[in-house]
Design a protein around this motif. Structure first.
Motif, short mmCIF file in Angstrom:
data_model
loop_
_atom_site.label_atom_id
_atom_site.label_comp_id
_atom_site.label_asym_id
_atom_site.label_seq_id
_atom_site.Cartn_x
_atom_site.Cartn_y
_atom_site.Cartn_z
N LEU B 73 -12.89 -36.19 36.77
CA LEU B 73 -13.59 -36.84 35.37
C LEU B 73 -14.65 -36.13 34.84
O LEU B 73 -15.06 -35.33 35.43
N SER B 74 -14.57 -36.24 33.61
CA SER B 74 -15.69 -35.43 32.99
C SER B 74 -16.18 -36.28 31.74
O SER B 74 -15.70 -37.06 31.33
N LEU B 75 -17.47 -36.08 31.57
CA LEU B 75 -18.17 -36.67 30.40
C LEU B 75 -18.49 -35.47 29.32
O LEU B 75 -19.11 -34.29 29.73
N HIS B 76 -18.32 -35.83 28.04
CA HIS B 76 -18.34 -34.90 26.97
C HIS B 76 -19.36 -35.60 26.01
O HIS B 76 -19.30 -36.75 25.53
N ILE B 77 -20.22 -34.80 25.60
CA ILE B 77 -21.45 -35.15 24.64
C ILE B 77 -21.15 -34.25 23.46
O ILE B 77 -21.63 -33.15 23.50
N VAL B 78 -20.99 -34.78 22.36
CA VAL B 78 -20.83 -34.00 21.33
C VAL B 78 -21.43 -34.96 20.01
O VAL B 78 -20.87 -35.96 19.80
N PRO B 79 -22.31 -34.26 19.16
CA PRO B 79 -22.99 -33.23 19.49
C PRO B 79 -24.07 -33.44 20.33
O PRO B 79 -24.66 -34.52 20.39
N SER B 80 -24.71 -32.34 21.22
CA SER B 80 -25.65 -32.35 22.20
C SER B 80 -27.06 -32.53 21.46
O SER B 80 -27.03 -31.88 20.52
N GLN B 81 -27.92 -33.30 21.68
CA GLN B 81 -29.10 -33.35 21.26
C GLN B 81 -30.30 -33.37 22.35
O GLN B 81 -30.04 -33.20 23.57
N PRO B 82 -31.32 -32.72 21.91
CA PRO B 82 -32.47 -32.43 22.82
C PRO B 82 -32.88 -33.82 23.85
O PRO B 82 -33.19 -33.79 24.93
N GLY B 83 -32.72 -34.96 23.09
CA GLY B 83 -33.10 -36.34 23.86
C GLY B 83 -32.21 -36.42 24.99
O GLY B 83 -32.20 -37.28 25.77
N ASP B 84 -30.57 -35.70 24.92
CA ASP B 84 -29.89 -35.97 26.04
C ASP B 84 -30.15 -35.17 27.35
O ASP B 84 -29.56 -35.49 28.38
N SER B 85 -31.26 -34.36 27.25
CA SER B 85 -31.83 -33.73 28.45
C SER B 85 -32.18 -34.74 29.56
O SER B 85 -32.93 -35.34 29.54
N ALA B 86 -31.69 -34.63 30.71
CA ALA B 86 -31.84 -35.58 31.71
C ALA B 86 -30.76 -35.24 32.89
O ALA B 86 -29.91 -34.33 32.88
N VAL B 87 -30.90 -36.01 33.79
CA VAL B 87 -29.98 -35.89 34.83
C VAL B 87 -28.73 -36.86 34.87
O VAL B 87 -29.13 -38.09 34.43
N TYR B 88 -27.70 -36.33 35.04
CA TYR B 88 -26.30 -37.48 34.74
C TYR B 88 -25.82 -37.58 36.24
O TYR B 88 -25.22 -36.68 37.03
N PHE B 89 -25.47 -38.77 36.62
CA PHE B 89 -24.78 -39.25 37.78
C PHE B 89 -23.51 -39.64 37.56
O PHE B 89 -23.34 -40.62 36.76
N CYS B 90 -22.71 -39.02 38.08
CA CYS B 90 -21.22 -39.58 38.22
C CYS B 90 -21.20 -40.84 39.62
O CYS B 90 -21.87 -40.42 40.22
N ALA B 91 -20.48 -41.93 39.18
CA ALA B 91 -20.31 -42.93 40.21
C ALA B 91 -19.05 -43.47 40.12
O ALA B 91 -18.30 -43.56 39.09
N ALA B 92 -18.45 -43.92 41.29
CA ALA B 92 -17.23 -44.63 41.69
C ALA B 92 -17.48 -45.82 42.36
O ALA B 92 -18.55 -45.95 43.05
N SER B 93 -16.32 -46.66 42.15
CA SER B 93 -16.62 -48.13 42.86
C SER B 93 -15.29 -48.46 43.14
O SER B 93 -13.95 -48.09 42.93
N LEU B 94 -15.19 -49.00 44.50
CA LEU B 94 -13.82 -49.63 45.06
C LEU B 94 -13.78 -50.77 44.77
O LEU B 94 -14.75 -51.65 44.86
N SER B 95 -12.72 -51.55 44.53
CA SER B 95 -12.31 -52.89 44.49
C SER B 95 -13.03 -53.72 45.60
O SER B 95 -12.89 -53.04 46.79
#
Lengths: 111, 113
Positions: B73-95
């Motif tokens: 999976l991928s996360l697209h951010i358009v357009p990117s802004q300086p306030g988007d600067s952060a750590v991004y975590f991907c997470a998944a869940s099992l039923s």
């Protein structure tokens, strides 16, 4: 709205000391979780609870104990702290899989 | 063995351009995927999610794409802004009843002005 509150925010322990981290939520969530965050490891689940009076082990439970005597509180205990437990600890609560609300974290250093 | 992997520890993009953050998973039983954003000294906050029955979900500047056959999976951010600067975590869940999340190791996004 307080959300999820963790206390303390910072703590330095000596090896062998014990302490309890407190997590309190005011959203009436059933599920609560304790995670630890380490560099390059992401967040790893320590213990979790699906309701008052219930607890279960997560991915990295060794060296920790938990209790959920009241629905709003989830306590994480370290009986004999070790340097390997130096980490940032996050508590979260949820009502669904997309409803996680995290606290702001507790930075623990064990020397 | 990490079931959710973010192989890029960091990413820098220019303001206004697209940011693409990637995540791979190994457990085909995961049925729900989420992205969380984390600023320093704060807890992670929910950003966007996608169910395994979909391949795309949009929310404003944020779009998540899911490729189940590739377990990617991928996360697209358009357009990117300086306030988007952060750590991004991907997470998944099992039923299941407790809906524990399995997190990736995170990607530090820096958006340059």
């Amino acid at each position: 709205n307080a959300g999820v509150t963790q206390t303390p925010k910072f703590r330095v322990l000596k090896t062998g000391q014990s302490m309890t981290l407190l997590c309190a939520q005011d959203m009436n969530h059933e599920y609560m979780y304790w995670y630890r965050q380490d560099p390059g490891m992401g967040l790893r689940l320590i213990h979790y609870s699906v309701g008052e009076g219930t607890t279960a082990k997560g991915e990295v439970p060794d060296g920790y104990n938990v209790s959920r005597l009241k629905k709003q509180n989830f306590l994480l205990g370290l009986e004999s702290a070790a340097p390997s437990q130096t980490s940032v600890y996050f508590c979260a609560s949820s009502w669904s899989y997309y409803g996680y609300t995290f606290g702001s974290g507790t930075r623990l250093t064990v020397v | 063995d990490q079931q959710v992997k973010q192989n890029s520890p960091s990413l820098s993009v220019q303001e206004g351009r697209i940011s693409i953050l990637n995540c791979d998973y190994t457990n085909s039983m995961f049925d729900y995927f989420l992205w969380y954003k984390k600023y320093p000294a704060e807890g992670p906050t929910f950003l966007i999610s996608i169910s395994s029955i979909k391949d795309k979900n949009e929310d404003g500047r944020f779009t998540v794409f899911l490729n189940k056959s590739a377990k990617h999976l991928s996360l697209h951010i358009v357009p990117s802004q300086p306030g988007d600067s952060a750590v991004y975590f991907c997470a998944a869940s099992l039923s299941g009843s407790a809906r524990q999340l399995t997190f990736g190791s995170g990607t530090q996004l820096t958006v340059l002005p």
